[in-house]
Design a protein around this motif. Structure first.
Motif, PDB file in Angstrom:
ATOM      1  N   ALA A   1     -19.097 -43.149 -41.016  1.00 57.85           N
ATOM      2  CA  ALA A   1     -18.010 -43.814 -40.282  1.00 57.85           C
ATOM      3  C   ALA A   1     -17.138 -42.798 -39.558  1.00 57.85           C
ATOM      4  N   ALA A   2     -16.869 -41.660 -40.195  1.00 59.07           N
ATOM      5  CA  ALA A   2     -16.023 -40.636 -39.575  1.00 59.07           C
ATOM      6  C   ALA A   2     -16.707 -40.022 -38.354  1.00 59.07           C
ATOM      7  N   VAL A   3     -17.997 -39.739 -38.447  1.00 62.17           N
ATOM      8  CA  VAL A   3     -18.723 -39.163 -37.316  1.00 62.17           C
ATOM      9  C   VAL A   3     -18.788 -40.166 -36.167  1.00 62.17           C
ATOM     10  N   ALA A   4     -19.045 -41.442 -36.489  1.00 64.76           N
ATOM     11  CA  ALA A   4     -19.078 -42.465 -35.444  1.00 64.76           C
ATOM     12  C   ALA A   4     -17.732 -42.562 -34.735  1.00 64.76           C
ATOM     13  N   TYR A   5     -16.656 -42.472 -35.493  1.00 71.52           N
ATOM     14  CA  TYR A   5     -15.321 -42.527 -34.878  1.00 71.52           C
ATOM     15  C   TYR A   5     -15.090 -41.323 -33.969  1.00 71.52           C
ATOM     16  N   LEU A   6     -15.529 -40.154 -34.393  1.00 71.35           N
ATOM     17  CA  LEU A   6     -15.372 -38.957 -33.565  1.00 71.35           C
ATOM     18  C   LEU A   6     -16.057 -39.131 -32.202  1.00 71.35           C
ATOM     19  N   VAL A   7     -17.278 -39.638 -32.226  1.00 71.69           N
ATOM     20  CA  VAL A   7     -18.042 -39.786 -30.984  1.00 71.69           C
ATOM     21  C   VAL A   7     -17.415 -40.846 -30.082  1.00 71.69           C
ATOM     22  N   LEU A   8     -17.131 -42.020 -30.651  1.00 71.28           N
ATOM     23  CA  LEU A   8     -16.579 -43.112 -29.844  1.00 71.28           C
ATOM     24  C   LEU A   8     -15.186 -42.790 -29.327  1.00 71.28           C
ATOM     25  N   SER A   9     -14.383 -42.176 -30.160  1.00 73.26           N
ATOM     26  CA  SER A   9     -13.017 -41.858 -29.749  1.00 73.26           C
ATOM     27  C   SER A   9     -13.008 -40.866 -28.595  1.00 73.26           C
ATOM     28  N   GLN A  10     -13.912 -39.882 -28.642  1.00 75.06           N
ATOM     29  CA  GLN A  10     -13.977 -38.898 -27.572  1.00 75.06           C
ATOM     30  C   GLN A  10     -14.374 -39.548 -26.251  1.00 75.06           C
ATOM     31  N   ARG A  11     -15.234 -40.546 -26.306  1.00 70.38           N
ATOM     32  CA  ARG A  11     -15.664 -41.228 -25.087  1.00 70.38           C
ATOM     33  C   ARG A  11     -14.571 -42.153 -24.543  1.00 70.38           C
ATOM     34  N   LEU A  12     -13.900 -42.856 -25.441  1.00 68.34           N
ATOM     35  CA  LEU A  12     -12.913 -43.845 -24.997  1.00 68.34           C
ATOM     36  C   LEU A  12     -11.556 -43.217 -24.693  1.00 68.34           C
ATOM     37  N   TYR A  13     -11.152 -42.221 -25.486  1.00 64.60           N
ATOM     38  CA  TYR A  13      -9.820 -41.624 -25.327  1.00 64.60           C
ATOM     39  C   TYR A  13      -9.925 -40.095 -25.319  1.00 64.60           C
ATOM     40  N   PRO A  14     -10.458 -39.523 -24.260  1.00 66.96           N
ATOM     41  CA  PRO A  14     -10.569 -38.054 -24.220  1.00 66.96           C
ATOM     42  C   PRO A  14      -9.195 -37.393 -24.158  1.00 66.96           C
ATOM     43  N   GLY A  15      -9.149 -36.154 -24.605  1.00 65.73           N
ATOM     44  CA  GLY A  15      -7.885 -35.423 -24.562  1.00 65.73           C
ATOM     45  C   GLY A  15      -6.972 -35.762 -25.730  1.00 65.73           C
ATOM     46  N   ARG A  16      -5.732 -35.330 -25.593  1.00 64.24           N
ATOM     47  CA  ARG A  16      -4.729 -35.537 -26.645  1.00 64.24           C
ATOM     48  C   ARG A  16      -3.560 -36.338 -26.093  1.00 64.24           C
ATOM     49  N   GLU A  17      -2.881 -37.063 -26.956  1.00 61.88           N
ATOM     50  CA  GLU A  17      -1.740 -37.862 -26.528  1.00 61.88           C
ATOM     51  C   GLU A  17      -0.646 -36.977 -25.927  1.00 61.88           C
ATOM     52  N   GLN A  18      -0.076 -37.447 -24.818  1.00 63.78           N
ATOM     53  CA  GLN A  18       1.028 -36.731 -24.210  1.00 63.78           C
ATOM     54  C   GLN A  18       2.334 -36.984 -24.960  1.00 63.78           C
TER      55      GLN A  18
END
Length: 348
Positions: A252-269
């Motif tokens: 689950a953690a690896v899946a979140y890493l991959v999907l999160s990078q695709r949907l929300y790249p970068g870091r919050e401003q």
């Protein structure tokens, strides 16, 4: 006879007068303090305000303790609800028994409540506290050392953990030293914390990816350490229950890493609206002060220029004709006076 080994405390509690200081509880408290302290530093560095991490921890920590205890009691219910067992022991947290899986799950729920009350996104908060949680686990595992529990298979290695007879497994009552799995996991958690700190600085992790990296890295170590333990546990298809849990959580953690990078790249401003508003207000105030200072300087310069211009204006030149008439007029009386004496002798 082992020439070298790690000794175990003879007692898990020290009495300060009438107050019992239990080693297990002390390690948990120190771990929580470290997590909040270091999480606060990371939160401020990301643009948040001081004290926010502690305020949310007021929700997260109690939920985490309850969740950790529930997971342990549910998965090891035979220790409390079978014949010859006292169900009241299920509430004796100081005797050990906190499941990290339940602690993280319920702690996340408490953190979500705290974040929602302050208008903060939970993933940003989780990224800030991720390495602090790993450090807290590293300290908390030493509570198992005080209770002489959760050790591994017998070993004759120099760092083997000596276990008292009353705490040894029934199958090996004559063997004194065992793998110190509490120490292995403590060192692994320190490594996980350092990994998350490095990766966060190197790749600017955001939107919960630092926390997901912590979870994935921790489960890898927990899998092989869990496999070494000899305490009682439920088995599914030949593996301990916590091993299966580690596999599922890792996926689950690896899946979140991959999907999160695709949907929300970068870091919050922006991680905390209140801090952002305060920063904007401070910037506007500074800009207004600069404009006022600039206007005052310009007005002062204009006044100085006007005064200098007025002071440098030349005086009016006197009329040359008027100056020429003035001496002639003043000389006329002198001529009359001189003619008068010359007539008087002629009359006598």
């Amino acid at each position: 006879m082992e020439l070298a080994f790690i000794p175990s405390p003879s007692h898990g509690v020290v009495h300060l007068g009438p107050i019992p200081l239990r080693g297990y509880a002390f390690c948990i408290i120190v771990g929580v303090f470290i997590a909040v302290w270091y999480g606060n530093k990371r939160w401020i560095a990301r643009g948040g305000t001081a004290g926010t991490v502690a305020d949310i921890a007021v929700w997260a920590v109690p939920f985490g303790l309850i969740g950790g205890r529930l997971y342990h009691v549910i998965t090891d219910y035979e220790l409390y609800f079978t014949d010859g067992k006292d169900w009241v022991d299920a509430f004796k947290v100081w005797q050990g028994g906190l499941g990290i899986w339940g602690a993280i799950a319920m702690g996340a729920l408490g953190a979500w409540i705290g974040c929602r009350r302050r208008g903060i996104a939970l993933p940003a908060y989780a990224d800030a506290i991720a390495p602090g949680i790993a450090f807290a686990q590293a300290v908390g595992r030493w509570g198992n050392w005080f209770n002489q529990e959760l050790y591994g298979r017998p070993t004759t290695l120099p760092w083997g953990l000596k276990i008292d007879v009353d705490h040894r497994p029934d199958a090996t009552p004559d063997l004194a030293t065992y793998h110190p799995t509490f120490l292995y996991e403590s060192l692994w958690c320190v490594g996980v914390a350092l990994l998350v700190i490095w990766a966060d600085r190197r790749f600017k992790l955001g939107h919960g990816r630092a926390f997901a990296l912590y979870v994935a890295a921790y489960t890898v170590g927990r899998f092989w350490i869990e496999h070494m333990r000899v305490d009682y546990a439920h088995h599914i298809l030949g593996m301990r229950l916590n091993d299966w849990t580690a596999i599922l959580v890792f996926a689950a953690a690896v899946a979140y890493l991959v999907l999160s990078q695709r949907l929300y790249p970068g870091r919050e401003q922006t991680v905390e609206p209140v801090a952002a508003v305060a920063a904007d207000g401070a910037a506007e105030t500074a800009e207004g002060a600069a404009e006022n200072a600039d206007g005052t300087a310009r007005a002062g310069a204009d006044d100085a220029a006007e005064q200098a211009e007025e002071g440098a204006e030349p005086a009016a030149a006197p009329d040359a004709a008027a100056l020429a008439d003035e001496p002639a007029e003043s000389a006329e009386p002198l001529e009359d006076d001189a003619a008068e004496p010359a007539g008087k002798p002629a009359a006598g």
